[in-house]
Design an enzyme around this catalytic site. Structure first.
Site, PDB file in Angstrom:
ATOM      1  N   THR A  60       0.825  -1.211   0.000  1.00  0.00           N
ATOM      2  CA  THR A  60       0.000   0.000   0.000  1.00  0.00           C
ATOM      3  C   THR A  60       0.853   1.253   0.000  1.00  0.00           C
ATOM      4  O   THR A  60       0.411   2.309  -0.454  1.00  0.00           O
ATOM      5  CB  THR A  60      -0.941  -0.017   1.221  1.00  0.00           C
ATOM      6  OG1 THR A  60      -1.667  -1.245   1.231  1.00  0.00           O
ATOM      7  CG2 THR A  60      -1.916   1.129   1.185  1.00  0.00           C
ATOM      8  N   TYR A 148       5.001 -12.348   4.857  1.00  0.00           N
ATOM      9  CA  TYR A 148       3.765 -11.894   4.216  1.00  0.00           C
ATOM     10  C   TYR A 148       3.366 -12.918   3.155  1.00  0.00           C
ATOM     11  O   TYR A 148       4.026 -13.045   2.129  1.00  0.00           O
ATOM     12  CB  TYR A 148       3.992 -10.520   3.607  1.00  0.00           C
ATOM     13  CG  TYR A 148       2.771  -9.837   3.041  1.00  0.00           C
ATOM     14  CD1 TYR A 148       1.483 -10.306   3.266  1.00  0.00           C
ATOM     15  CD2 TYR A 148       2.914  -8.679   2.284  1.00  0.00           C
ATOM     16  CE1 TYR A 148       0.372  -9.663   2.756  1.00  0.00           C
ATOM     17  CE2 TYR A 148       1.805  -8.018   1.768  1.00  0.00           C
ATOM     18  CZ  TYR A 148       0.544  -8.513   2.001  1.00  0.00           C
ATOM     19  OH  TYR A 148      -0.555  -7.870   1.490  1.00  0.00           O
ATOM     20  N   LYS A 176       1.729 -12.273   8.230  1.00  0.00           N
ATOM     21  CA  LYS A 176       0.573 -11.547   7.717  1.00  0.00           C
ATOM     22  C   LYS A 176      -0.042 -12.434   6.648  1.00  0.00           C
ATOM     23  O   LYS A 176       0.570 -12.685   5.615  1.00  0.00           O
ATOM     24  CB  LYS A 176       0.966 -10.186   7.133  1.00  0.00           C
ATOM     25  CG  LYS A 176      -0.223  -9.423   6.548  1.00  0.00           C
ATOM     26  CD  LYS A 176       0.199  -8.130   5.863  1.00  0.00           C
ATOM     27  CE  LYS A 176      -1.007  -7.446   5.206  1.00  0.00           C
ATOM     28  NZ  LYS A 176      -0.619  -6.242   4.431  1.00  0.00           N
TER      29      LYS A 176
END
Length: 311
Positions: A60, A148, A176
């Protein structure tokens, strides 16, 4: 580790990276250059509103369109703004292990509290290659690592057997998870001490019910206080409150995560809230079309944040 062991309860109540983390956008000037001052100010807002951890220069944060020096400058700016108040994770992943190693080592020098490292994308290595990648990076640093797992972007999942093996590394401490495979996650949680974080904003409640420590979110930019309440209620087992808050947040999730890329939507909504000077993104991202803007406005029109929008 068993389901009812004391260590699991301790980790759940006090995870080392916090329980509500925002994967921050990186603010740009109108000309596309990095706006370090506005990025630091946004970090302060997020922490003031209830985040107890931040991810800096993740997906992001548009890290992949930024130079290494730009990424490092953002690490420093956010550390200067809120370092010491909350844990800060640096996005240092790459499909090039040596490039990722450089970023990991530089982030460690800056004093970041953790490293978020994504599965190597595009190359599509075997599971042995995935494991070797993470182990090689974790061997290079003392800073704890959050793995991740997002096969929608990386092209491959991290299989449960690989995750269980990686959990034996002392520097690999958290995951994550953005693949929403609850059966796989339940097995890994049962057989390791890894801290799990939801990587899907709309699945925060079921993830925590399964045993996750919290959320690393994007929609959390938009209504941090209500996400703080959702995470706290979920962790406390207050199902009635958590369900109500989850329902209130669903329109925000639709607006932020289902219409256009999350970074673009988050910047647009933050701009409408008067919290960013613009919604500038870097190619290959582009600003929303008029039709996309109308969809997002429609999602938000009856939401809990409708009265915070200036457009």
């Amino acid at each position: 580790m068993t389901h009812d062991s004391a260590p699991a309860r301790t980790q759940r109540s006090a995870p080392m990276f916090g329980s509500l983390l925002t994967a921050m956008v990186t603010v740009f000037h109108d000309d596309g250059s990095v706006d370090l001052e506005a990025t630091g100010h946004l970090a302060e807002q997020l922490v003031d509103d209830g985040c107890d951890g931040l991810v800096v220069c993740g997906t992001t944060g548009e890290y992949s369109t930024m130079t290494d020096q730009e990424n490092l400058s953002v690490f420093r700016a956010v550390k200067d703004a809120v370092g010491g108040r909350v844990p800060l994770l640096a996005g240092t992943g790459s499909n090039d292990t040596e490039h990722s190693r450089f970023l990991c080592l530089e982030a460690q020098k800056i004093g970041m509290d953790g490293l978020l490292i994504v599965t190597p994308y595009y190359n599509k290595p075997t599971q042995a290659g995935v494991e070797a990648h993470f182990r090689s990076l974790a061997d290079s640093v003392d800073t704890p690592v959050m793995v991740y797992d997002i096969p929608g972007r990386s092209g491959i999942p991290i299989e449960p057997e690989s995750m269980i093996s990686l959990a034996s590394h002392p520097n690999i401490v958290a995951v994550k998870d953005a693949k929403a495979d609850f059966m796989a996650a339940a097995r890994v949680m049962a057989e390791t001490d890894l801290l799990f974080y939801s990587g899907d904003d709309g699945l925060t409640l079921p993830w925590i019910a399964l045993g996750a420590s919290g959320l690393v979110g994007v929609t959390t930019h938009i209504d941090t206080p209500r996400y703080r309440q959702l995470v706290d209620a979920s962790l406390a087992g207050d199902l009635e409150t958590a369900q109500r808050l989850n329902e209130e947040l669903l329109p925000l999730v639709r607006a932020t995560m289902t219409r256009i890329p999350g970074a673009v939507a988050a910047k647009t909504i933050l701009h409408w809230q008067g919290r960013l000077p613009n919604n500038t993104v870097r190619l290959p991202h582009v600003t929303p079309t008029q039709a996309e803007l109308e969809q997002i406005r429609s999602d938000l029109s009856t939401s809990v944040i409708a009265d915070t929008l200036t457009t």
